[in-house]
Scaffold this motif. Structure first.
Motif, PDB file in Angstrom:
ATOM      1  N   ALA A 195       7.796 -10.133  -7.978  1.00 27.02           N
ATOM      2  CA  ALA A 195       8.310  -9.389  -9.002  1.00 27.02           C
ATOM      3  C   ALA A 195       7.822  -8.454  -9.684  1.00 27.02           C
ATOM      4  O   ALA A 195       8.465  -7.464 -10.437  1.00 27.02           O
ATOM      5  N   ALA A 196       6.178  -8.453  -9.349  1.00 30.06           N
ATOM      6  CA  ALA A 196       4.951  -6.723 -10.354  1.00 30.06           C
ATOM      7  C   ALA A 196       6.269  -6.207  -9.575  1.00 30.06           C
ATOM      8  O   ALA A 196       5.913  -4.906 -10.077  1.00 30.06           O
ATOM      9  N   THR A 197       6.179  -5.617  -8.012  1.00 31.53           N
ATOM     10  CA  THR A 197       6.562  -4.063  -8.038  1.00 31.53           C
ATOM     11  C   THR A 197       8.178  -4.417  -8.047  1.00 31.53           C
ATOM     12  O   THR A 197       7.751  -2.545  -8.782  1.00 31.53           O
ATOM     13  N   THR A 198       8.571  -5.023  -8.342  1.00 34.47           N
ATOM     14  CA  THR A 198      10.276  -5.195  -8.328  1.00 34.47           C
ATOM     15  C   THR A 198      10.152  -4.814 -10.761  1.00 34.47           C
ATOM     16  O   THR A 198      10.519  -3.218 -10.682  1.00 34.47           O
ATOM     17  N   PHE A 199       8.776  -4.992 -11.197  1.00 33.10           N
ATOM     18  CA  PHE A 199       8.980  -4.496 -12.544  1.00 33.10           C
ATOM     19  C   PHE A 199       8.720  -3.179 -12.108  1.00 33.10           C
ATOM     20  O   PHE A 199       8.715  -2.623 -13.271  1.00 33.10           O
ATOM     21  N   ALA A 200       7.414  -2.845 -11.636  1.00 35.71           N
ATOM     22  CA  ALA A 200       6.803  -1.522 -11.662  1.00 35.71           C
ATOM     23  C   ALA A 200       7.984  -0.506 -10.897  1.00 35.71           C
ATOM     24  O   ALA A 200       8.288   0.300 -12.195  1.00 35.71           O
ATOM     25  N   THR A 201       8.625  -0.415 -10.154  1.00 37.20           N
ATOM     26  CA  THR A 201       9.448   0.492 -10.001  1.00 37.20           C
ATOM     27  C   THR A 201      10.728   0.247 -10.716  1.00 37.20           C
ATOM     28  O   THR A 201      11.265   1.722 -10.852  1.00 37.20           O
ATOM     29  N   ARG A 202      10.705  -0.457 -11.935  1.00 35.81           N
ATOM     30  CA  ARG A 202      11.532  -0.284 -12.946  1.00 35.81           C
ATOM     31  C   ARG A 202      11.239   0.632 -14.009  1.00 35.81           C
ATOM     32  O   ARG A 202      11.290   1.332 -14.658  1.00 35.81           O
ATOM     33  N   ALA A 203       9.668   0.049 -14.482  1.00 34.80           N
ATOM     34  CA  ALA A 203       9.636   0.573 -15.383  1.00 34.80           C
ATOM     35  C   ALA A 203       8.302   2.060 -15.340  1.00 34.80           C
ATOM     36  O   ALA A 203       8.504   3.321 -16.173  1.00 34.80           O
TER      37      ALA A 203
END
Length: 110
Positions: free
Chosen positions: A16-24
């Motif tokens: 979840a953190a990696t996915t959020f980071a790639t979006r942000a």
């Protein structure tokens, strides 16, 4: 190998953190009002067709043309994808229908 609940939770949090980071990250690197570098704009235009082209080559690389059925299922499926995409301009429809057609051809017809 069984995974306990804590490990499962940590894996989910990491994903979840990696996915959020790639979006942000793009919004942080290129804030609103800041000009996007020309190289990033260029990559945005050329990478999608390049990746699709590589996927097509990868999918067709092991096609046996010299042995029966001489690549006919692949050819029919590719033509169906092209015709559907030119006609409807819908990626999901053309790729999905081409995949289903290919599976029917390989499993039932040839």
């Amino acid at each position: 190998m069984p995974v306990n609940a804590v490990t499962s939770l940590l894996i989910i949090l990491a994903v979840a953190a990696t996915t959020f980071a790639t979006r942000a990250v793009p919004f942080l690197v290129f804030p609103k009002g800041k000009e996007i570098p020309k190289v990033v704009e260029y990559l945005g235009k050329v990478l999608t067709p390049a990746v699709i082209g590589m996927l097509v080559i990868y999918c067709l690389k092991d096609t046996q043309i010299m042995a029966a059925p001489h690549g006919l299922p692949e050819l029919i499926a590719v033509l169906a994808v092209v015709v559907l995409h030119v006609w409807k301009r819908n990626n999901l429809l053309s790729i999905g229908a081409g995949t289903v057609l290919y599976m029917v051809l390989v499993q039932i017809v040839f």
